[in-house]
Design a protein around this motif. Structure first.
Motif, PDB file in Angstrom:
ATOM      1  N   ALA A 180       1.096  -1.401  -0.274  1.00 50.47           N
ATOM      2  CA  ALA A 180       0.076  -0.202  -0.425  1.00 50.47           C
ATOM      3  C   ALA A 180       0.878   1.114  -0.080  1.00 50.47           C
ATOM      4  O   ALA A 180       1.963   1.503   0.502  1.00 50.47           O
ATOM      5  N   ARG A 181       0.022   2.159  -1.400  1.00 42.68           N
ATOM      6  CA  ARG A 181       1.049   3.372  -0.989  1.00 42.68           C
ATOM      7  C   ARG A 181       0.518   4.278  -0.436  1.00 42.68           C
ATOM      8  O   ARG A 181      -1.023   4.740  -1.178  1.00 42.68           O
ATOM      9  N   PRO A 223       4.942   3.940   4.412  1.00 40.72           N
ATOM     10  CA  PRO A 223       3.989   2.430   5.622  1.00 40.72           C
ATOM     11  C   PRO A 223       3.787   2.382   6.643  1.00 40.72           C
ATOM     12  O   PRO A 223       3.473   2.257   7.551  1.00 40.72           O
ATOM     13  N   ILE A 233       0.784   2.885   8.115  1.00 45.42           N
ATOM     14  CA  ILE A 233       0.037   1.323   8.448  1.00 45.42           C
ATOM     15  C   ILE A 233      -0.277   0.986  10.073  1.00 45.42           C
ATOM     16  O   ILE A 233      -1.161   0.169  10.584  1.00 45.42           O
ATOM     17  N   ILE A 273      -7.528  -0.814   9.748  1.00 39.31           N
ATOM     18  CA  ILE A 273      -6.616  -0.877   8.596  1.00 39.31           C
ATOM     19  C   ILE A 273      -7.525  -1.509   8.620  1.00 39.31           C
ATOM     20  O   ILE A 273      -7.268  -2.550   6.607  1.00 39.31           O
ATOM     21  N   ILE A 286      -7.285  -2.251  -0.721  1.00 38.33           N
ATOM     22  CA  ILE A 286      -5.738  -2.443  -1.062  1.00 38.33           C
ATOM     23  C   ILE A 286      -6.471  -4.372  -2.305  1.00 38.33           C
ATOM     24  O   ILE A 286      -5.935  -4.078  -3.396  1.00 38.33           O
ATOM     25  N   MET A 344      -1.866  -8.984   4.960  1.00 41.82           N
ATOM     26  CA  MET A 344      -3.550  -9.262   5.699  1.00 41.82           C
ATOM     27  C   MET A 344      -3.211  -8.400   7.009  1.00 41.82           C
ATOM     28  O   MET A 344      -1.979  -9.548   7.947  1.00 41.82           O
ATOM     29  N   SER A 345      -3.610  -7.934   7.975  1.00 40.22           N
ATOM     30  CA  SER A 345      -3.807  -7.251   9.127  1.00 40.22           C
ATOM     31  C   SER A 345      -4.497  -8.242  10.267  1.00 40.22           C
ATOM     32  O   SER A 345      -5.389  -9.385   9.365  1.00 40.22           O
ATOM     33  N   ASP A 393       7.953 -12.414   7.744  1.00 35.46           N
ATOM     34  CA  ASP A 393       8.184 -11.368   8.303  1.00 35.46           C
ATOM     35  C   ASP A 393       9.216 -12.358   9.434  1.00 35.46           C
ATOM     36  O   ASP A 393       9.305 -12.058  10.390  1.00 35.46           O
ATOM     37  N   LYS A 402      14.072  -9.350   5.890  1.00 40.49           N
ATOM     38  CA  LYS A 402      15.256  -8.713   5.274  1.00 40.49           C
ATOM     39  C   LYS A 402      16.925  -8.399   6.935  1.00 40.49           C
ATOM     40  O   LYS A 402      17.444  -9.526   6.431  1.00 40.49           O
ATOM     41  N   GLU A 406      13.607 -12.010   1.773  1.00 45.18           N
ATOM     42  CA  GLU A 406      13.251 -10.643   1.437  1.00 45.18           C
ATOM     43  C   GLU A 406      14.282  -9.386   1.485  1.00 45.18           C
ATOM     44  O   GLU A 406      15.080 -10.284   2.755  1.00 45.18           O
ATOM     45  N   ALA A 436      17.331  -9.189  -0.079  1.00 42.47           N
ATOM     46  CA  ALA A 436      18.475  -9.214  -1.008  1.00 42.47           C
ATOM     47  C   ALA A 436      18.963  -7.562  -1.545  1.00 42.47           C
ATOM     48  O   ALA A 436      17.807  -7.166  -2.792  1.00 42.47           O
ATOM     49  N   GLY A 452      13.899  -8.057  -3.610  1.00 42.52           N
ATOM     50  CA  GLY A 452      14.912  -7.185  -2.948  1.00 42.52           C
ATOM     51  C   GLY A 452      15.098  -5.748  -3.857  1.00 42.52           C
ATOM     52  O   GLY A 452      14.762  -6.463  -5.454  1.00 42.52           O
ATOM     53  N   PRO A 468       9.132  -1.513  -4.859  1.00 39.57           N
ATOM     54  CA  PRO A 468       7.803  -2.094  -5.253  1.00 39.57           C
ATOM     55  C   PRO A 468       7.988  -0.812  -6.562  1.00 39.57           C
ATOM     56  O   PRO A 468       8.043   0.785  -5.995  1.00 39.57           O
TER      57      PRO A 468
HETATM   58  P1  C2E Z   1       6.626  -6.225   4.259  1.00 32.72           P
HETATM   59  O1  C2E Z   1       5.204  -6.392   4.223  1.00 32.72           O
HETATM   60  O2  C2E Z   1       8.269  -6.942   4.922  1.00 32.72           O
HETATM   61  O3  C2E Z   1       7.093  -5.710   3.265  1.00 32.72           O
HETATM   62  C1  C2E Z   1       8.290  -5.976   2.605  1.00 32.72           C
HETATM   63  C2  C2E Z   1       8.706  -4.494   3.227  1.00 32.72           C
HETATM   64  O4  C2E Z   1       9.993  -4.329   2.387  1.00 32.72           O
HETATM   65  C3  C2E Z   1       8.258  -3.453   2.006  1.00 32.72           C
HETATM   66  O5  C2E Z   1       8.481  -2.343   2.619  1.00 32.72           O
HETATM   67  C4  C2E Z   1       9.589  -3.281   0.897  1.00 32.72           C
HETATM   68  O6  C2E Z   1      10.122  -1.782   0.029  1.00 32.72           O
HETATM   69  C5  C2E Z   1      10.785  -3.278   1.533  1.00 32.72           C
HETATM   70  N1  C2E Z   1      11.839  -4.141   0.311  1.00 32.72           N
HETATM   71  C6  C2E Z   1      11.797  -4.250  -0.102  1.00 32.72           C
HETATM   72  N2  C2E Z   1      13.053  -5.034  -0.243  1.00 32.72           N
HETATM   73  C7  C2E Z   1      13.972  -4.069   0.042  1.00 32.72           C
HETATM   74  C8  C2E Z   1      15.302  -4.093   0.103  1.00 32.72           C
HETATM   75  O7  C2E Z   1      15.827  -4.885  -0.802  1.00 32.72           O
HETATM   76  N3  C2E Z   1      15.756  -3.601   0.978  1.00 32.72           N
HETATM   77  C9  C2E Z   1      15.775  -2.904   2.082  1.00 32.72           C
HETATM   78  N4  C2E Z   1      15.398  -2.328   2.717  1.00 32.72           N
HETATM   79  N5  C2E Z   1      13.677  -3.076   2.048  1.00 32.72           N
HETATM   80  C10 C2E Z   1      13.386  -3.704   1.442  1.00 32.72           C
HETATM   81  P2  C2E Z   1       6.863  -1.344   2.863  1.00 32.72           P
HETATM   82  O8  C2E Z   1       6.867  -1.043   1.082  1.00 32.72           O
HETATM   83  O9  C2E Z   1       7.983   0.536   2.919  1.00 32.72           O
HETATM   84  O10 C2E Z   1       5.988  -2.049   3.488  1.00 32.72           O
HETATM   85  C11 C2E Z   1       6.827  -1.477   4.921  1.00 32.72           C
HETATM   86  C12 C2E Z   1       5.550  -2.335   5.907  1.00 32.72           C
HETATM   87  O11 C2E Z   1       4.308  -2.074   5.479  1.00 32.72           O
HETATM   88  C13 C2E Z   1       5.449  -3.756   4.802  1.00 32.72           C
HETATM   89  O12 C2E Z   1       6.504  -4.755   5.211  1.00 32.72           O
HETATM   90  C14 C2E Z   1       4.048  -4.093   5.555  1.00 32.72           C
HETATM   91  O13 C2E Z   1       4.106  -5.051   6.854  1.00 32.72           O
HETATM   92  C15 C2E Z   1       3.350  -3.064   5.489  1.00 32.72           C
HETATM   93  N6  C2E Z   1       1.957  -3.070   4.560  1.00 32.72           N
HETATM   94  C16 C2E Z   1       2.827  -2.831   2.621  1.00 32.72           C
HETATM   95  N7  C2E Z   1       1.435  -2.019   2.571  1.00 32.72           N
HETATM   96  C17 C2E Z   1       0.502  -3.291   2.832  1.00 32.72           C
HETATM   97  C18 C2E Z   1      -1.044  -3.185   3.333  1.00 32.72           C
HETATM   98  O14 C2E Z   1      -1.571  -3.836   1.740  1.00 32.72           O
HETATM   99  N8  C2E Z   1      -1.428  -3.845   3.759  1.00 32.72           N
HETATM  100  C19 C2E Z   1      -0.727  -4.226   5.654  1.00 32.72           C
HETATM  101  N9  C2E Z   1      -1.700  -4.856   6.345  1.00 32.72           N
HETATM  102  N10 C2E Z   1       0.437  -4.268   5.265  1.00 32.72           N
HETATM  103  C20 C2E Z   1       1.364  -3.220   4.564  1.00 32.72           C
END
Ligand code: C2E
Ligand code: CA
Ligand code: CA
Length: 640
Positions: free
Chosen positions: A425-426, A437, A441, A450, A457, A480-481, A542, A565, A598, A600, A619, A625
């Motif tokens: 989500a953005r 996020p 979030i 949420i 989404i 999903m939350s 995670d 990660k 995740e 990489a 990654g 994204p």
């Molecule tokens: P997440 O589910 O663990 O999502 C992966 C996060 O890791 C994403 O952050 C992504 O941008 C980031 N990521 C991916 N590859 C890399 C990398 O190589 N290096 C680093 N440093 N980061 C990487 P993002 O988009 O900021 O989202 C953060 C968290 O927000 C997500 O973690 C997820 O828990 C939550 N989120 C995002 N969208 C949604 C959604 O639609 N619904 C819910 N419930 N949670 C969401």
């Protein structure tokens, strides 16, 4: 002495006593107190006039007619005014928490119109003696003499009906009052009509004042039963009154942490003793301070800074005290406490804003561990304002479904394909900058938005998949939350959306974290199993980020484990970390789980993950994204 006079004097004594009690030491007069006192003053004046008019009638030979006429007219007006202020006080109490309720205005207008009729009648009486008159040294009742009582009955009926119509919003105190007032008033009125020669106006008024006092003004309504401190209501009201006076205030909030521990160790009853001791300490920290119990384990203190002893009210002292043990009857325990505080120096904020700020600072203090303290200053205020603005924007974004979805490609190196993607989500700020996020979030979760956000989404993702069959997408994962996952009818809702866009169940993968499961493992399993039957796959998100309960994880129908990660990075960590990482991956593969790593970011880590046979990699190394159009572009070009 004449019976009428005795009754009136007794009534006056009751009212004087109530007046003394209403000036209860230490309690600050709020609007309710002030209105009640006004009722008492009017009652006292009415009784005094009553006594004077009785005296005037008894001594009719010695007093000029014009004076007797004046006294009796004033008496008529005051007696009626008394019932008006009491009726208006009662209607104020019915709508205590709904000051803008349209009925409140309506009933006020009706009550005061009735009084207008009485005033007019008293004026007209001077010319045509319709209410009463003095002729030939005798007092005569006119044909409309009972008008005052009629108006009183109308008011009782109006307030009664208004109460019945709005009983669902009335407080317990109001119910208490309405159980007795109509009966008392009607009872005494009937008595009065039978014994026309005895004056009972004062008695009726004093009885009603007494019921009002017991129901609304008694200190017990604002006192916490256990600690004898003011309760939350008293805190809110006192703060409102003090905010009107120009005093500088230091307001402190304190929340006991892990108090269940004390209850378990010493029992509930002894736990109460510890609470009582803490309350006594807080109430005595300074003569300029007053403590309140505002929640079961939350206390608040208001220090008035103009008093000399105010310097005693320091948070440092309080915190120091709460770091030391408390000893009660041989039992010894520490009571750790989180603290928040702020200074109020006549700025624009009112009592509710002060409380909101303290509670916000308290939330921050609680994240600082057991004895955290956050002072509400400019920095905290900025954070709170940002949070409020994000919540506001989120509410708007939910209303107009303006969240966007980014897709982060996931690489299956064995097939050499970007076989799936994670939908993320953005949300943008008003000026177009993206809000992380992690920030919105978390807020959506804590405010309960949420669920709605996530369904938007899901719908957008399904619409996207349905619209682009040419991409040949094999899987899109959504997060999903807990709230959404445990929602009643979640499965049906998901089915409806999938069917609406013609998306097959096996394309959609659901990422959930352990937290979602641990909330209600039995229900989580049931939902997972029924969706798995239809082809939906579950990813454990995670993994490695926090506490991982292998047993519960392995017993649930997960298809894929997503390594966080922080864990993925261990693939190139110290020799020991590498060893553990390797064993973990091996274990999951042997148990026939699919693995996604995740985060990489570099070629080395990607190579290492491949060497360890991690199936899929996500990654920045491959892609960040991407918004819809760029993701489509990516899939059409870069992915080949
Ligand atoms: P997440 O589910 O663990 O999502 C992966 C996060 O890791 C994403 O952050 C992504 O941008 C980031 N990521 C991916 N590859 C890399 C990398 O190589 N290096 C680093 N440093 N980061 C990487 P993002 O988009 O900021 O989202 C953060 C968290 O927000 C997500 O973690 C997820 O828990 C939550 N989120 C995002 N969208 C949604 C959604 O639609 N619904 C819910 N419930 N949670 C969401
Ligand atoms: Ca995720
Ligand atoms: Ca993740």
């Amino acid at each position: 002495m004449d019976f009428s006079l005795t009754l009136e004097i007794e009534a006056a004594l009751i009212v004087v006593l109530l007046l003394l009690y209403s000036f209860d030491e230490g309690s600050t007069a709020n609007t309710g107190n002030q209105r009640f006192r006004f009722c008492l003053y009017v009652t006292l004046s009415a009784i005094t006039m009553d006594v004077l008019s009785v005296y005037g009638i008894r001594s009719i030979d010695e007093i000029p007619v014009w004076l007797n006429m004046l006294i009796s007219s004033l008496n008529y007006l005051l007696a009626s005014l008394n019932s008006v202020v009491i009726a208006s006080y009662l209607s104020f109490q019915i709508f205590e928490h709904f000051p803008k309720h349209f009925c409140r205005k309506k009933i006020s207008i009706m009550i005061y119109s009735l009084y207008g009729i009485v005033v007019a009648a008293v004026v007209v009486n001077l010319f045509n003696n319709c209410l009463f008159s003095f002729q030939n040294n005798e007092y005569y009742r006119g044909p409309l003499n009972l008008l005052g009582y009629l108006v009183l009955i109308c008011e009782v009926l109006m307030v009664g009906l208004c109460y019945l119509k709005n009983s669902e919003i009335a407080s317990r105190s109001m119910r208490k009052a309405m159980r007795s007032i109509p009966y008392v008033v009607c009872g005494i009125l009937i008595w009065q009509l039978v014994c026309r020669d005895i004056m009972m106006n004062g008695l009726i008024a004093a009885m009603v004042d007494l019921i009002l006092f017991i129901s609304f003004q008694s200190r017990r309504n604002n006192v916490d039963y256990l600690t004898n401190l003011g309760n939350r209501g008293a805190f809110v009201e006192d703060l409102a009154v003090l905010c009107e006076s120009e005093k500088r205030l230091h307001v402190i909030m304190l929340c006991l942490n892990k108090f269940g521990r004390v209850n378990r160790e010493f029992g509930q009853k002894n736990g109460d003793e510890f609470l009582y001791a803490a309350a006594r300490y807080l109430d005595n920290i300074s003569p300029a301070a007053r403590a309140y119990r505002v929640g079961s384990l939350e206390f608040a203190i208001i220090c008035q800074e103009d008093a000399e002893a105010s310097y005693l009210c320091t948070v440092a002292d309080i915190r120091e005290r709460f770091m030391k043990p408390w000893e009660i009857g041989g039992m010894k325990s520490t009571l750790s406490a989180s603290v928040s505080d702020l200074y109020w120096d006549g700025d624009e904020s009112d009592n509710t804003q002060i409380i909101e700020r303290l509670e916000y600072a308290m939330c921050l203090a609680k994240t600082e561990g057991e004895n955290g303290w956050v002072h509400f200053d400019r920095r905290v205020r900025k954070m709170m304002e940002r949070q409020k603005s994000i919540i506001e924007q989120m509410r708007e974004a939910i209303a107009d479904k303006s969240f966007s979805v980014y897709y982060q490609p996931i690489y299956c190196w064995k097939d050499g394909l970007f076989c799936s993607a994670e939908a993320l989500a953005r949300m943008s700020d008003k000026d177009g900058t993206q809000i992380p996020p992690s920030e919105f979030i978390a807020l959506a979760e804590s405010t309960g938005m949420i669920g709605e956000l996530n369904w938007i989404i899901v719908e957008k993702v399904c619409a996207f998949i349905g619209k682009h069959p040419e991409l040949g997408l094999k899987g899109i994962t959504i997060n999903m939350s807990i709230r959404q996952f445990m929602e009643k009818g979640m499965k049906d809702k998901l089915d409806t959306i999938l069917n609406k866009y013609g998306v097959s169940h096996d394309i959609l993968k659901i990422e959930i974290t352990e937290r979602v499961i641990s909330e209600n493992p039995v229900k989580a399993r049931a939902i997972m199993e029924s969706l798995t039957e239809e082809g939906v796959r579950f990813y454990l998100d995670d993994f490695g980020m926090g506490y991982s309960n292998f047993a519960s994880v392995l017993s649930l129908p997960f298809d894929t484990i997503k390594l966080d990660k922080s864990l993925t990075d261990k693939a190139l960590g110290t020799p020991k970390e590498r060893q553990i990482f390797h064993s973990l991956v091996e274990m999951f593969l042997k148990a026939r789980y699919s693995i996604v790593a995740e985060g990489a970011e570099t070629e080395e880590i990607v190579e290492e993950l491949k060497r360890l046979h991690v199936d899929r990699i996500q990654g920045y190394y491959y892609s960040k994204p991407l918004p819809e159009d760029q993701y489509i572009e990516f899939m059409k070009t870069d992915s080949r």
